[in-house]
Write an enzyme that holds these catalytic residues in place. Structure first.
Site, short mmCIF file in Angstrom:
data_model
loop_
_atom_site.label_atom_id
_atom_site.label_comp_id
_atom_site.label_asym_id
_atom_site.label_seq_id
_atom_site.Cartn_x
_atom_site.Cartn_y
_atom_site.Cartn_z
N SER A 120 0.84 -1.20 0.00
CA SER A 120 0.00 0.00 0.00
C SER A 120 0.87 1.24 0.00
CB SER A 120 -0.90 0.02 1.23
OG SER A 120 -1.70 1.19 1.24
N ARG A 322 -0.54 -4.07 -6.97
CA ARG A 322 -1.75 -4.69 -6.42
C ARG A 322 -2.97 -3.98 -6.96
NH1 ARG A 322 -5.18 -7.84 -5.19
NH2 ARG A 322 -5.48 -8.90 -3.20
N THR A 358 -7.72 1.04 4.47
CA THR A 358 -7.27 0.28 5.62
C THR A 358 -8.18 0.51 6.82
OG1 THR A 358 -4.97 0.40 4.85
CG2 THR A 358 -5.32 -0.17 7.16
N CYS A 519 -0.37 -6.87 -17.38
CA CYS A 519 0.27 -7.55 -16.25
C CYS A 519 1.52 -6.77 -15.84
CB CYS A 519 0.66 -8.97 -16.62
SG CYS A 519 1.64 -9.80 -15.34
N CYS A 544 4.49 -14.07 -10.91
CA CYS A 544 3.23 -13.47 -10.45
C CYS A 544 3.37 -12.81 -9.08
CB CYS A 544 2.15 -14.53 -10.41
SG CYS A 544 0.55 -13.94 -9.83
N CYS A 547 -1.33 -9.69 -7.96
CA CYS A 547 -2.06 -8.42 -8.01
C CYS A 547 -3.50 -8.61 -8.47
CB CYS A 547 -1.34 -7.42 -8.91
SG CYS A 547 -1.46 -7.77 -10.68
N CYS A 550 -4.87 -9.55 -14.03
CA CYS A 550 -5.23 -10.37 -15.19
C CYS A 550 -6.65 -10.90 -15.07
CB CYS A 550 -4.23 -11.51 -15.35
SG CYS A 550 -4.07 -12.58 -13.90
#
Length: 575
Positions: A120, A322, A358, A519, A544, A547, A550
């Site tokens: 984050s 992300r 959050t 991606c 990978c 996130c 895709c």
């Protein structure tokens, strides 16, 4: 280890095997015959070998393999060790201590360590933390940098237009803290363990379990010891089952189990489609040009004079990406169902103009705990289903400051989809939020699924991105190397395809293969067939970073992200 149960000795052997399963297995090439079309060949190599696509029941290689799973019981099982899941766990144990009740709370997390998959900005609003742990300063919470100044700007090609942050606008950060969210989540995990919460990092929840009456029974962790071609290795072991009276799903944005629950219980029947952004820079995933690359847009953004002045002389030490929920209150699904409920960024409680989720995620977990606790501790509770249903959670959430906050800003994000674009959205925000605080009697709609927004490549202009200079901007693969990403190489790709032919026949033919650009980790690339006759999609699953972009942006909705072996993925180390 999971604590002892009536399966204790076998279960412990299973867990030890889960931790140590390794091996090698050669994957033979598999082909499927297809009709010849543009950009494709007569034979398409099999890409997906995962058992969720190709059933093991029909695979002779699995004959005679022991498929029994061992089970353990808890009062509450929580999927996901992020802010929402940990806040729910902490609040449950606080309530148990206050009422002198025995309560077993188990939390499973797919990352190898609590906080390792957390990524984050992050500018943390401490509202929920103040409620959950009032003495957080004395307990050493890693909130050490209070915000001292806000700068809000519109960037042109070379200049910036300063935008004043008027009192009351959600972009103001007075009273908030700049944090490394992974460190904060790790600290929350320590608080949870002190209260007696059982934390199991490195165990990925792979399957939702159901009672015969259809209510949720719990979850199963993923099997280990499966070769890349989908066959069992010598060290194959089934996952564990964790049963509970109530299971809380806090997987984060676009959770793969939550997707199953949406369909099983029709949870999205009365809400707008969710819409997303990818967290490199706030690049919305509702963009239309298939040639756009979020990663390269981010690299180009860093060269803007206003941004570059801050970054020059610095060193790149880490990288991550992300997806983020941006749908707002109109995209929140039904939150409860028999045996379970959704918390945190899984259903999507992010305040879009604040770019913060959050505090709302934490509060959702706390409210869920307070709704569930009296039910799971009641003696002789009369329940219509085997899995307990707690609709009170959704009711109390809609009366809380979370819903009030999200409802007030519900129209800001969709207001940017208008004829005047950015400036029209800003004008709407200025009038209807700053003056009326979101009390307008209407709710704007989104444009539909992000996956449906891409235009065919022939209708768009390719984007020429500058080469990275190695100082401010960088290439993709060297960036991914700094994410700490690691997966067991000899396992089926967890980026599964519903049809192996769709990438070439549709995505490449119509959209020029957008997965190789959207991606942010270089997982997807189109390469020539070995015969030289056409192209094929290659999936580099080891890259990978989890996130979920895709799964969200694929225009064919052919990609289904599932969990890899537990412990795999990025290691963000407090990002």
């Amino acid at each position: 280890m999971f604590p002892a149960s009536r399966y204790s000795s076998k279960a412990h052997r299973c867990i030890r095997a889960l931790k140590t399963a390794q091996g090698e297995h050669a994957a033979p090439p598999l082909y499927t015959t297809l009709n010849r079309r543009a950009c494709s060949s007569v034979s398409t190599p099999r890409i997906t070998t995962h058992y969720t696509i190709h059933s093991r029941d029909k695979d002779p290689r699995w004959e005679g393999i022991e498929m029994e799973r061992f089970a353990d019981e808890a009062d509450v099982v929580i999927v996901g060790g992020g802010p929402a899941g940990l806040s729910a766990a902490i609040r449950l144990k606080q309530l148990a201590n206050e009422h002198e009740k025995e309560l077993r709370v188990c939390l499973v997390e797919k990352a190898s360590q609590i906080g390792a998959h957390t990524l984050s900005g992050a500018c943390l609003e401490p509202t929920a933390l103040d409620e959950l742990i009032p003495d957080w300063k004395e307990r050493g919470a890693p909130l050490n940098t209070p915000v001292t100044e806000d700068v809000f700007s519109i960037l042109t090609e070379k200049y910036r237009i300063p935008v004043p942050i008027l009192p009351g606008l959600p972009m103001g950060n007075h009273g908030n803290y700049i944090v490394r969210l992974g460190n904060f989540v790790r600290w929350l995990g320590e608080q949870a363990e002190e209260l007696g919460v059982e934390l199991y990092p490195g165990y990925a929840a792979a399957e939702v379990l159901f009672h015969e009456d259809g209510s949720v029974k719990g979850i199963a962790t993923n099997d280990v010891g499966i070769a890349k071609d989908g066959s069992p290795k010598d060290v194959f072991e089934r996952g564990m089952e964790l049963h509970a009276k109530v299971t809380m799903f806090g997987e984060g944005c676009h959770g793969h189990l939550a997707k199953q629950l949406y369909k099983q219980f029709n949870l999205r029947e009365n809400c707008e489609p969710q819409t997303y952004a990818i967290g490199l820079k706030e690049v919305g995933l509702d963009y239309t040009n298939p040639y756009l690359s979020p990663f390269r847009e981010f690299q180009r953004w860093k060269h803007h004079p206003f941004v570059a002045a801050t970054l020059e002389g610095g060193s790149r030490i880490a990288y991550g990406a992300r997806a983020l929920n941006e749908g707002g209150s109109q995209s929140i699904p039904k939150l409860t169902f028999p045996g379970g409920l959704l918390i945190g960024c899984s259903p999507g409680f992010m305040n879009v103009p604040k770019i913060k989720g959050t505090h709302t995620a934490m509060k959702s977990g706390m409210l869920a705990a307070e709704a569930v606790f009296p039910k799971v501790t009641a003696e002789g509770l009369d329940s219509e289903t085997a899995g307990l249903h707690a609709p009170e959670y959704a009711e109390t959430l809609k009366k809380s400051w979370v819903w009030k906050e999200l409802h007030a800003v519900r129209n800001i994000r969709p207001s940017f989809h208008n004829y005047f674009g950015l400036y029209g959205g800003m004008a709407y925000t200025g009038v209807f939020y700053w003056i009326f605080r979101g009390k307008e009697p209407w709710t704007l709609k989104h444009c539909g699924l992000d996956a449906d927004q891409l235009k065919p490549a022939k209708e768009c202009t390719p984007i020429e991105y500058p080469k990275p200079d190695g100082k401010l901007s960088f290439d993709l693969l060297s960036s991914v190397a700094l994410s700490g990403t690691n997966h067991e190489g000899d396992q089926p790709a967890h980026l599964t395809l519903k049809s192996d032919s769709v990438p070439v026949q549709r995505n490449l033919a119509i959209y020029d293969g957008p997965e190789q650009r959207f991606c942010p980790a270089g997982v997807y690339e189109y390469v020539p067939l070995e015969t030289g006759d056409g192209m094929r999609l290659q999936i580099n699953a080891q890259n990978c970073v989890h996130c979920k972009t895709c799964d969200i942006k694929d225009p064919s909705q052919n990609i289904n992200w599932v969990v890899p072996e537990g412990g795999g993925g990025p290691a963000y180390n407090g990002l």
